[in-house]
Scaffold this active site. Structure first.
Site, PDB file in Angstrom:
ATOM      1  N   CYS A   1       0.825  -1.213   0.000  1.00  0.00           N
ATOM      2  CA  CYS A   1       0.000   0.000   0.000  1.00  0.00           C
ATOM      3  C   CYS A   1       0.854   1.257   0.000  1.00  0.00           C
ATOM      4  O   CYS A   1       0.672   2.144  -0.823  1.00  0.00           O
ATOM      5  CB  CYS A   1      -0.954  -0.002   1.183  1.00  0.00           C
ATOM      6  SG  CYS A   1      -2.281  -1.176   0.918  1.00  0.00           S
ATOM      7  N   HIS A   2       1.790   1.338   0.939  1.00  0.00           N
ATOM      8  CA  HIS A   2       2.643   2.521   0.989  1.00  0.00           C
ATOM      9  C   HIS A   2       4.090   2.132   1.198  1.00  0.00           C
ATOM     10  O   HIS A   2       4.894   2.908   1.689  1.00  0.00           O
ATOM     11  CB  HIS A   2       2.177   3.482   2.084  1.00  0.00           C
ATOM     12  CG  HIS A   2       0.686   3.617   2.127  1.00  0.00           C
ATOM     13  ND1 HIS A   2      -0.095   2.887   2.974  1.00  0.00           N
ATOM     14  CD2 HIS A   2      -0.152   4.347   1.368  1.00  0.00           C
ATOM     15  CE1 HIS A   2      -1.372   3.165   2.742  1.00  0.00           C
ATOM     16  NE2 HIS A   2      -1.440   4.036   1.773  1.00  0.00           N
TER      17      HIS A   2
END
Ligand code: HEM
Ligand code: FES
Lengths: 192, 427
Positions: free
Chosen positions: A156-157
């Site tokens: 995701c990040h």
């Protein structure tokens, strides 16, 4: 006294009462507004509290898992409270890598031993919930990206976890959480 | 308030007079968007977007209310009920695409509306309140759109809900309990879906209320204009109706043309295919991105990868993301230049076109890209510039810049001369 006009002589009453100190009317005003205010705030309570998790969501639950089929280097995803749990059988090399790290240099300092159960140091059992914003990291499934430190990688990040599922790089603040669990036999774990 | 030369409402037929005497609603409409509202004569097409935003709000409310007649907000059936709308309900596919693309159109329009404000200095005195209400509307729109996107309960819905509520988890001490309270559980589930539906239904009406305040505040000084020079006399204005109803009508036609082109020919172009996969709490899609209209803010969130002094990276990203919008609340007091319009501000213009706009473009691009290099570094640089622009560059530019000469009045700007200016000079 004025004639009876049907209206009270408000000024006269106030003047008569306001000799010294607190007027009786002030007391009534404050008491009435105060009571209404407290009542108003108290009615907010159920409105706020209804949003908290309901009893069925909070109900304790546990998950039992037979780990005998998981080979060293393999991992499975189990479900605990509707969230994924990673159960991983570490290889000797992975354990060595985890122990070789200087704990003081970690963002969330913990040793592998602190994150596993005595006698079962090869079993790394953690929640599969990234401590950044809650995505499920990759690395438990066959052939998934394990990140730069060979543990888990959150797409995701971009958080990288090592072979003890400790945060090493990226925005996540903490290591993957270790849920409460116990080995009920050599091959069965009870999570929760 | 209005200008003294504004047309007065005089009901033509007895029924309207009867109504107006008892409830002056016809008068209210006449003074707000009729011939009774005098507007600067020189507005360009950037002044169309307010009316268009209002149109989008109505569009979303109408399509939304209709969708809500068929949609079921329960985690077990939400996805299926959305597919039911798509496949079984008469015209359901069109209504859903109209609502989903309507949200995108709404954001396009509102972004252009905000951009107009940035360039022409519309936020300056005496219109600060108009601007502040506008920022509130924008925040409410973001919340509404976020919760709406959760409703179809696809993979992007679920993981979007998880990640965005996870933002609250970054707040020290109260973060985690707050997140659990917001979701009504430890992860998005039925409780979260139900409350999101309830709020998604409610918030647009709250927005409508704030829109009324926004326009009320606007009508006190009246609209600004591309020169930024205030209205001085009757020759500077024309009545809203028929002049701007016609211009806005034309703009609406162009808007509808583009909107319908998207709706009927590219209905999924702005959506994400993963949202046609039912929500799966066990597996995150490899590349999760929010809807395009959140990309710049998402890029700012992800720009913080290392702890910042004693503030953890996670909290820093959240502060910066909210801060990037909250800074707009202070804009009227950060940009202290007395000249409104960017047309007459040579230095401001340079930083605007070569600083702010490229930085926002980079953030927009990076927000939709994977969390990898070089995008992370690009987001970091652009984020740094973004905050520098508002907090440092604007105040400095305002104090060192020499603005270009302003026209005496709107009339002079339009016609090249203004009789009043000569009178004034002679006296
Ligand atoms: C500010 C105005 C609004 C915005 C920006 C907005 C935005 C959205 C978005 C982005 C979606 C997801 C679309 C999708 O991917 O399918 C959605 C879905 C939905 N919205 Fe709205 N909405 C607004 C107003 C409303 C209103 C007023 C209602 C009802 C009274 C409503 C009811 C629904 C329903 C039932 C859905 C689920 C069906 C679907 O996914 O298409 N919306 N909304
Ligand atoms: S949720 Fe895992 S890195 Fe953000």
């Amino acid at each position: 006294m004025t004639e009876s006009t049907g209206t009270a002589d408000v000024d006269g009453v106030a003047a008569a009462e306001s000799g010294e100190g607190v007027r009786r009317r002030d007391f009534i005003n404050i008491a009435a507004v105060g009571a209404a205010g407290v009542g108003g705030v108290v009615t907010l309570l159920p409105l706020v509290s209804q949003m908290a998790p309901s009893k069925d969501v909070l109900a304790e639950s546990s998950t039992e898992l037979d780990v005998s089929a998981i080979q060293p280097g393999q991992a499975v995803k189990a479900v605990f409270r509707k969230q994924p749990v990673f159960v991983r059988n570490l290889t000797a090399k992975e354990i060595e890598e985890a122990n070789a790290v200087d704990v003081g240099s970690l963002r969330d300092p913990q040793t592998l031993a602190e994150r596993t159960k005595e006698g079962h140091e090869n079993w790394l059992i953690t929640m599969g919930v990234c401590t950044h914003l809650g995505c499920v990291p990759l690395g438990a499934g066959e052939g998934e990206n394990k990140g730069e430190f060979g543990g888990y990688f959150c797409p995701c990040h971009g958080s990288h976890y090592d072979t003890a599922a400790r945060i090493r790089k990226g925005p996540a603040p903490l290591n993957l959480q270790v849920p409460e669990y116990e080995f009920t036999s050599d091959t069965v774990v009870k999570i929760g | 308030m209005s200008f003294p030369w504004a047309n007065q409402y005089e009901p033509q037929n007895p029924l309207m007079k009867w109504v107006d005497d008892r409830l002056p609603l016809p008068r209210f409409v006449y003074n707000a968007i009729g011939a009774g509202y005098p507007v600067p004569r020189n507005l360009n097409y950037f002044w169309n977007f307010g009316v268009l935003a209002g149109f989008c709000l109505v569009l979303q409310i109408v399509t939304g209310v209709v969708l809500a007649m068929h949609y079921a907000p329960n985690a077990l059936v939400a996805f299926d009920s959305t597919e039911h709308i798509m496949r079984d309900v008469n015209w359901g596919w069109m209504l859903r695409y109209a609502h989903a693309n309507g949200a995108s159109a709404f954001f396009v329009v509102v972004y252009l509306h905000i951009f107009r404000g940035f360039f022409y200095g519309s936020y300056k005195a005496p219109r600060e309140m108009v601007w502040l209400m506008g920022v509130v509307i924008f925040l409410l729109m973001m919340a509404t759109a976020f919760m709406g996107y959760v409703l179809p309960w696809g993979q992007m819905s679920f993981w979007g809900a998880k990640v965005i509520t996870g933002l609250f988890g970054a707040i020290p001490l109260v973060g985690e309990p707050l997140q659990i309270w917001l979701l009504g559980g430890f992860a998005p589930d039925n409780a979260a879906l139900n409350r999101f539906f309830s709020l998604h239904f409610l918030l647009p009406f709250v927005i409508a209320g704030v829109v009324i305040l926004h326009i009320w505040a606007l009508h006190i000084p009246g609209s600004s204009n591309p020169t930024g020079v205030e209205v001085k006399g009757e020759s500077d204005t024309i009545p809203f109706h028929p002049y701007y109803t016609a211009k806005d009508g034309f703009g609406l036609g162009v808007f509808l043309f583009l909107y319908c082109a998207m709706l009927f020919f590219l209905p999924n172009a702005l959506g994400h295919p993963d949202n046609y996969i039912p929500a799966n709490p066990m597996s995150t899609p490899a590349h999760i991105v929010p809807e395009w209209y959140f990309w710049p803010f998402y890029a700012i969130l992800r720009a913080f990868t290392a702890d910042f002094f004693f503030i953890p990276a996670k909290l820093m990203g959240v502060i910066a993301m909210f801060g990037s919008i909250l800074v707009w609340f202070f804009l009227p007091w950060l940009d202290t230049s007395p000249v409104r319009s960017g047309h007459y501000r040579p230095l401001f213009r340079k930083f605007f076109w070569f600083g702010l706009i490229p930085a926002m473009a980079v953030l927009f691009y990076c927000g939709g890209a994977p969390a990898e290099e070089p995008f992370v570094m690009m987001s970091q640089l652009a984020t740094a510039y973004y905050f520098l622009h508002f907090l440092v560059i604007l105040p400095i530019v305002a104090s060192v810049e020499r603005p270009e000469p302003l026209p005496y009045s709107i009339t002079e700007a339009v016609l090249g001369s203004d009789d009043n200016a000569e009178l004034k000079a002679a006296s």
